[in-house]
Design a protein around this motif. Structure first.
Motif, PDB file in Angstrom:
ATOM      1  N   TYR A  48     -10.839 -18.309  33.625  1.00 22.77           N
ATOM      2  CA  TYR A  48     -11.978 -17.738  33.569  1.00 22.77           C
ATOM      3  C   TYR A  48     -12.190 -16.171  33.461  1.00 22.77           C
ATOM      4  N   ARG A  49     -13.187 -15.854  33.033  1.00 17.93           N
ATOM      5  CA  ARG A  49     -13.289 -14.433  32.788  1.00 17.93           C
ATOM      6  C   ARG A  49     -14.635 -14.072  33.158  1.00 17.93           C
ATOM      7  N   LEU A  50     -14.686 -13.097  34.058  1.00 17.23           N
ATOM      8  CA  LEU A  50     -15.952 -12.464  34.626  1.00 17.23           C
ATOM      9  C   LEU A  50     -16.580 -11.635  33.505  1.00 17.23           C
ATOM     10  N   VAL A  51     -17.745 -11.560  33.018  1.00 16.78           N
ATOM     11  CA  VAL A  51     -18.232 -10.569  32.135  1.00 16.78           C
ATOM     12  C   VAL A  51     -19.485  -9.909  32.932  1.00 16.78           C
ATOM     13  N   ALA A  52     -19.244  -8.895  33.188  1.00 18.56           N
ATOM     14  CA  ALA A  52     -20.102  -7.761  34.033  1.00 18.56           C
ATOM     15  C   ALA A  52     -20.244  -6.570  33.077  1.00 18.56           C
ATOM     16  N   ALA A  53     -21.288  -5.944  33.614  1.00 22.17           N
ATOM     17  CA  ALA A  53     -21.884  -4.642  33.357  1.00 22.17           C
ATOM     18  C   ALA A  53     -21.997  -3.743  34.677  1.00 22.17           C
ATOM     19  N   ARG A  54     -21.320  -2.525  34.397  1.00 24.46           N
ATOM     20  CA  ARG A  54     -21.262  -1.600  35.607  1.00 24.46           C
ATOM     21  C   ARG A  54     -22.719  -1.013  35.783  1.00 24.46           C
ATOM     22  N   ALA A  55     -23.452  -1.049  34.841  1.00 22.53           N
ATOM     23  CA  ALA A  55     -24.895  -0.742  34.816  1.00 22.53           C
ATOM     24  C   ALA A  55     -25.777  -1.321  35.832  1.00 22.53           C
ATOM     25  N   CYS A  56     -25.345  -2.760  35.843  1.00 22.04           N
ATOM     26  CA  CYS A  56     -26.313  -3.638  36.494  1.00 22.04           C
ATOM     27  C   CYS A  56     -26.032  -4.114  37.959  1.00 22.04           C
ATOM     28  N   GLY A  81     -21.079  -2.829  27.584  1.00 23.05           N
ATOM     29  CA  GLY A  81     -21.610  -1.312  27.632  1.00 23.05           C
ATOM     30  C   GLY A  81     -22.729  -1.248  28.342  1.00 23.05           C
ATOM     31  N   PRO A  82     -23.531   0.036  28.841  1.00 24.42           N
ATOM     32  CA  PRO A  82     -24.201   0.136  29.671  1.00 24.42           C
ATOM     33  C   PRO A  82     -25.801  -0.397  29.229  1.00 24.42           C
ATOM     34  N   THR A  83     -25.775  -0.240  27.848  1.00 23.37           N
ATOM     35  CA  THR A  83     -27.296  -0.779  27.361  1.00 23.37           C
ATOM     36  C   THR A  83     -27.235  -1.881  26.403  1.00 23.37           C
ATOM     37  N   VAL A 279     -18.439   2.023  41.017  1.00 27.14           N
ATOM     38  CA  VAL A 279     -19.654   2.661  40.537  1.00 27.14           C
ATOM     39  C   VAL A 279     -19.486   3.499  39.337  1.00 27.14           C
ATOM     40  N   ASP A 280     -20.117   3.324  38.388  1.00 27.62           N
ATOM     41  CA  ASP A 280     -20.149   4.167  37.153  1.00 27.62           C
ATOM     42  C   ASP A 280     -21.738   4.733  36.922  1.00 27.62           C
ATOM     43  N   PHE A 281     -21.983   5.978  37.517  1.00 26.77           N
ATOM     44  CA  PHE A 281     -23.179   6.551  37.456  1.00 26.77           C
ATOM     45  C   PHE A 281     -23.938   6.848  36.223  1.00 26.77           C
ATOM     46  N   ASP A 282     -22.918   7.023  35.178  1.00 28.47           N
ATOM     47  CA  ASP A 282     -23.373   7.461  33.782  1.00 28.47           C
ATOM     48  C   ASP A 282     -23.977   6.126  33.189  1.00 28.47           C
ATOM     49  N   HIS A 283     -23.349   5.299  33.448  1.00 26.69           N
ATOM     50  CA  HIS A 283     -23.706   3.677  32.812  1.00 26.69           C
ATOM     51  C   HIS A 283     -25.078   3.185  33.399  1.00 26.69           C
ATOM     52  N   ILE A 284     -25.022   3.721  34.631  1.00 24.38           N
ATOM     53  CA  ILE A 284     -26.417   3.233  35.555  1.00 24.38           C
ATOM     54  C   ILE A 284     -27.539   3.858  34.978  1.00 24.38           C
ATOM     55  N   LYS A 285     -27.495   5.342  34.780  1.00 28.44           N
ATOM     56  CA  LYS A 285     -28.761   6.211  34.363  1.00 28.44           C
ATOM     57  C   LYS A 285     -29.005   5.876  32.720  1.00 28.44           C
ATOM     58  N   ARG A 286     -27.901   5.642  31.955  1.00 32.05           N
ATOM     59  CA  ARG A 286     -28.156   5.303  30.628  1.00 32.05           C
ATOM     60  C   ARG A 286     -28.913   3.906  30.716  1.00 32.05           C
ATOM     61  N   HIS A 287     -28.273   2.857  31.322  1.00 37.04           N
ATOM     62  CA  HIS A 287     -28.773   1.620  31.132  1.00 37.04           C
ATOM     63  C   HIS A 287     -30.616   1.649  31.471  1.00 37.04           C
ATOM     64  N   TYR A 288     -30.915   2.367  32.510  1.00 38.88           N
ATOM     65  CA  TYR A 288     -32.353   2.255  33.000  1.00 38.88           C
ATOM     66  C   TYR A 288     -33.364   3.056  32.245  1.00 38.88           C
TER      67      TYR A 288
END
Length: 347
Positions: A48-56, A81-83, A279-288
């Motif tokens: 199995y493969r976990l697919v995740a986004a650091r932004a979420c 990616g974050p978006t 935690v990727d703060f850049d991904h978090i901010k770009r996503h939201y």
């Protein structure tokens, strides 16, 4: 946990409906991966493969639990990616924009491989069956519980007990309130469709935040004297509070840094291996700020806040407690899974 406790979704399903309160879509693919394979998907290392986004925040939980338990060799991980657009999260961080294991550009391809007419939001995290390329589940509240219980034979030596049987009732009770009032509460504020709905959501959120502040003033962790599933679930909201929720979602009675106990607690966890290093703060901010055009139509991403304060002393060890109980911290982050050093104060 009961099904209503698992009623969570990713940021992909959040939109403002004028004049209405925000209501989260609570329908998930509830297929489980278990030791007995009752749903047709047995626990099997490498399958199995976990697919995740650091932004979420919801996906961030699964990344943390997988790392704390040492499941990297048993369950591979793909990071989007974050978006995203209204169709799906994409693998734009990978060469050619294609996940190197699944061979797809969008996580929706795994959903449609199993359900050609899948009618709901395409969310992360999702666990995909690599041989068939089909999504197994996106019920991520259950995913992390199953990582702790069903996947125990593949835990690393020294893995913590994140869902210990003697504390499960209390963990479930605390986690239920954290979800309804805090994890989902920030969204209820941010996606309120009227002033009345916003103010109601705001009051509910800060009633719960005050309860958490009081609870954590006298104890290091939410339940017992070690890190549990409840702490993982709260952390991913707290770490996004000042960078995103305080301004973007209008949760602005207080910044996180203005809650003495919660701020110390959040830093304690952030500085614990397995938390801050996911935690990727850049991904978090770009996503939201980019994806939520109905809230931020300019898509301008704020430059702040300063993140170095996440590494300041927290002194929470004075409350006692043992983060990993009789276990040990996880080792260094695996090559290929490290957060870009430019996106975190943990350099």
């Amino acid at each position: 946990m009961s099904n209503d406790q698992n009623a969570e979704t990713s940021t992909a399903g959040a939109y403002i409906t004028s004049g209405q309160e925000f209501t989260r879509d609570t329908n998930y693919i509830t297929t489980r991966i278990t030791r007995d394979g009752a749903d047709g998907y047995p626990v099997e290392a490498g399958r199995y493969r976990l697919v995740a986004a650091r932004a979420c925040p919801w996906a961030n939980r699964t990344i943390i639990v997988r790392r704390l338990l040492g499941l990297e060799d048993a369950i591979s991980m793909g990071i989007t990616g974050p978006t995203h657009d209204r169709r799906s999260w994409t693998f734009d961080l990978d060469p050619g924009g294609v996940d190197p294991v699944l061979g797809i550009e969008r996580i929706q391809d795994a959903y449609f491989a199993r359900f050609p007419d899948y009618p709901r939001g395409i969310t992360v995290p999702a666990v995909v069956d690599v041989p068939t390329g089909q999504v197994v589940t996106n019920d991520y509240a259950q995913i992390t519980l199953d990582f702790s219980t069903e996947w125990a034979q593949y835990h690393r030596e020294g893995a913590p007990q994140l869902y210990p049987e003697p504390l499960r009732d209390e963990i479930d009770t605390v986690a239920r309130r954290v979800f309804t009032e805090v994890n989902n509460g920030v969204y209820r504020c941010g996606f309120a469709g009227s002033q009345e709905a916003y103010e109601k959501a705001y009051d509910r959120l800060f009633t719960a935040m005050d309860w958490l502040e009081e609870r954590l003033t006298g104890q290091r962790f939410l339940v017992g004297d070690t890190i549990t599933e409840a702490d993982v679930r709260l952390f991913t909201t707290l770490v996004r509070w000042d960078p995103v929720y305080h301004g973007h979602f209008k949760t602005n009675r207080q910044k996180l840094i203005e809650f003495p106990a919660l701020w110390g607690y959040a830093r304690d966890l952030f500085q614990t291996p397995g938390f801050g290093d996911t935690v990727d703060f850049d991904h978090i901010k770009r996503h939201y700020y980019v994806v939520h055009e109905d809230i931020n139509p300019t898509q301008i991403v704020p430059a702040g806040p300063n993140l170095d304060n996440w590494l300041t002393p927290h002194h929470r060890e004075q409350l006692g407690g043992r983060p990993f109980g009789d276990g040990t911290p996880p080792g260094p982050v695996r090559e290929g899974e490290r957060v870009d050093p430019a996106h975190t104060p943990l350099r």
